[in-house]
Design an enzyme around this catalytic site. Structure first.
Site, PDB file in Angstrom:
ATOM      1  CB  ALA B 116     -49.095 -80.234 -12.481  1.00 34.18           C
ATOM      2  CB  SER B 117     -52.984 -77.022  -9.778  1.00 35.88           C
ATOM      3  OG  SER B 117     -54.078 -76.951  -8.882  1.00 35.88           O
ATOM      4  CB  ALA B 118     -54.966 -82.464 -11.311  1.00 36.26           C
ATOM      5  CB  SER B 119     -59.839 -82.494  -9.980  1.00 36.14           C
ATOM      6  OG  SER B 119     -59.372 -83.885 -10.382  1.00 36.14           O
ATOM      7  CB  ALA B 121     -52.823 -84.274  -6.021  1.00 33.52           C
ATOM      8  CD  GLN B 122     -51.527 -76.698  -5.652  1.00 31.80           C
ATOM      9  OE1 GLN B 122     -52.841 -76.522  -5.920  1.00 31.80           O
ATOM     10  NE2 GLN B 122     -50.638 -75.713  -5.429  1.00 31.80           N
ATOM     11  CB  VAL B 123     -47.344 -81.533  -8.786  1.00 31.20           C
ATOM     12  CG1 VAL B 123     -46.090 -82.310  -8.910  1.00 31.20           C
ATOM     13  CG2 VAL B 123     -48.329 -82.834  -8.822  1.00 31.20           C
ATOM     14  CE  LYS B 149     -50.876 -87.457  -8.033  1.00 27.24           C
ATOM     15  NZ  LYS B 149     -50.932 -88.656  -9.075  1.00 27.24           N
ATOM     16  CG  ASP B 283     -55.249 -92.387 -16.572  1.00 31.30           C
ATOM     17  OD1 ASP B 283     -55.892 -92.008 -17.261  1.00 31.30           O
ATOM     18  OD2 ASP B 283     -54.830 -91.600 -15.481  1.00 31.30           O
TER      19      ASP B 283
END
Lengths: 118, 454
Positions: B116-119, B121-123, B149, B283
């Protein structure tokens, strides 16, 4: 025994009987509060729900007494306290792991930089 | 005044989206509902276009229904935090900077393809080379799959830089008399706190450990175990979880997952977090929750966590009891203790309107709709000018989200029925407190005497 004393005990029994019937009715109403089947709302419904819960606890207590497991309940409470302590110690171990990781990182970086000059 | 290129870009994006909003609302002639929906959508698109800081800000707005218009909250809730992945070489460099070793020196294997790649962090996936003893739970033997992460390089600087720009633009907008109804400065302060916490992954690791402990002995709830030896501020290593997201339940059903049982269990687990532990996952959204092939629920990502004291928990139980049993007076009386101050002259009218809302939203047959009730309640308070503390709004929103998540598993779940035994028990337990007995028994006795002599 005079008639006055008899009347006093009769009144006392009557009070208990009425209170007991009231409580049983509350427990019955409270137990009926299942999904989509609430008979009433508002403060009375809450009291009924509470009465039903207390009745459940009473049954559980009777079962514990019959099985002689009241002491076990106390042991469960102790277990909760010990679990909290175990967790605190485990958290400290986590911190030590983290520190150990940091030391390994420093060592790896020192080795990569080569031997220090005297 | 020096205007930075970033500042000009942000202004340009908002100006473009504002014009699009004017167009889509037919210059305001399409009616209020259409105008609000059009502008909410354009705000969301602007936030998505402006990147990490604004995406995070949008997520915060989505959990503040008491502060922002309903349409905006709904739009921000669907914004996905997903960005193009960074090359693996960049992530490898961060790992090397953090540990002085390559991923292959730290793990048995490391997967260059991101999960996964979020704003922020990337996993990436990896496999343990050695046994690991986590803070809580079974030992993870060598060969166990884990995820790393990794905070994206420059994410902190970009987010904090944008935050400063946002503050400057906000001041400018205020000077021009815009955004009068929204307390955006408070939102930015909260945002800064939350993002600074999120940039230090050790905070999340500690929370994950605590959740694992809170749910010890619960076979239906799983929390990924943390590998502290390879966890730092910028890298978090934790057990890899497999399962289905709540948006992808058709496959789960084919595998024989019992959605109804898990929905009830998930909602019950949330009630336990709020009522028993005083710590709750604030969350929750379909991406942060897995249903596993073992018929369990797995929590992921502990970015936002709400904390409650014992007294707050008891007061919340009373408010919920007011809702569950449709007792508006009780709900408002205990809301006051949680910081919801209704002016004395408005107590009667707010109580009456809340009673009507409870009857209309929660009085019908079949499963009751907490989400509409909760948002309607917050909106009722706003309409009467009552300020709502952040924690109060967050809890209402979290309960509504839990209901949404549970309904994706089992549409007929009634969250109020799940809440009922918890609130009744917590209130029942609090009745035995000596200070409460001292305060109440005398009054109870007088009330009983009044009844007897009436």
């Amino acid at each position: 025994m005079s008639d006055d004393v008899m009347r006093f005990f009769a009144a006392w029994m009557l009070t208990h009987e009425v209170a007991d019937e009231g409580l049983k009715a509350a427990v019955l109403r409270g137990s009926g509060q299942v999904q989509g089947g609430m008979a009433a709302d508002g403060p009375d419904a809450f009291v009924d729900g509470l009465a039903a819960m207390v009745a459940q606890r009473k049954e559980a207590l009777k079962a514990e007494l019959a099985a002689g497991s009241v002491a076990a309940a106390t042991a469960d409470e102790q277990k909760v306290v010990f679990d909290e302590l175990r967790f605190e110690v485990a958290e400290m171990r986590g911190r030590i792991d983290e520190v150990q990781g940091t030391l390994e990182t420093i060592l790896a970086k020192l080795e990569a930089a080569g031997p220090a000059r005297g | 005044m020096v205007v930075s290129a970033r500042s000009r870009h942000i202004t340009a994006v908002f100006a473009k989206r504002w014009l699009a909003g004017v167009w889509h609302s037919r210059f305001g002639l399409g009616g209020t509902a259409r105008r609000r929906a059009a502008f909410a959508r354009e705000w969301r698109l602007a936030f998505a276009e402006l990147g990490p800081a604004f995406i995070k800000l949008g997520q915060l707005i989505s959990v503040r229904p008491e502060e922002f218009p309903r349409e905006l909250v709904a739009e921000m809730a669907v914004m996905q935090d997903s960005v193009s992945p960074l090359p693996a070489s960049v992530i490898r460099r961060v790992v090397f900077e953090e540990f002085g070793r390559t991923p292959e020196q730290l793990f048995a294997s490391f997967d260059d393809t991101p999960i996964a790649s979020a704003s922020i962090a990337q996993v990436h996936g990896a496999v343990l080379a050695h046994d690991v003893h986590p803070v809580w739970g079974e030992t993870m033997p060598a060969g166990t799959e884990v995820v790393l992460k990794v905070v994206r390089p420059g994410a902190a600087e970009a987010v904090l830089g944008d935050l400063a720009e946002a503050r400057r633009l906000l001041d400018a907008a205020r000077r021009l008399g815009m955004l009068k109804d929204m307390d955006l400065h408070a939102l930015l302060d909260e945002f800064e706190d939350s993002v600074v916490r999120e940039l230090d992954l050790r905070v999340e690791a500690h929370i994950a450990d605590r959740f694992a402990f809170d749910f010890r002995g619960d076979p239906k709830v799983e929390v990924p175990r943390v590998v502290w030896r390879t966890t730092t501020r910028r890298v978090l290593t934790m057990e890899r979880m497999y399962g289905w997201r709540l948006t992808d339940l058709d496959d789960a059903a084919k595998e024989g997952i019992d959605g109804r049982a898990l929905a009830i269990y998930g909602a019950t687990a949330f009630m336990r977090q709020v009522m028993l532990h005083g710590r709750y996952h604030a969350d929750l959204h379909p991406a942060n929750l897995f249903v596993t092939p073992r018929n369990t629920i797995a929590y992921l990502d502990f970015g936002i966590v709400g904390h409650l004291t014992k007294t707050e928990r008891e007061d919340i139980a009373q408010v919920l009891a007011g809702m569950v049993y449709r007792d508006a007076g009780r709900a408002l009386r205990y809301s006051e203790r949680l910081g919801v101050h209704v002016p004395a002259e408005k107590v009667a009218v707010v109580t009456r309107e809340l009673g009507e809302l409870l009857d209309s939203m929660l009085g019908s047959e079949g499963p009751r709709d907490f989400r509409h009730f909760g948002l309607g309640f917050l909106s009722l308070l706003r309409r009467h000018g009552v300020e709502i503390p952040t924690g109060y709004g967050l809890l209402v929103k979290s309960l509504a989200t839990v209901e949404g998540c549970a309904r994706s598993l089992y549409p007929d779940i009634d969250i109020m029925d799940v809440a009922r035994p918890f609130v009744t028990q917590l209130i029942g337990e609090s009745l035995g407190r000596p200070e409460l007995l001292q305060e109440r028994v005398e009054r109870a006795f007088r009330a009983a005497m009044r009844e007897l002599v009436a």
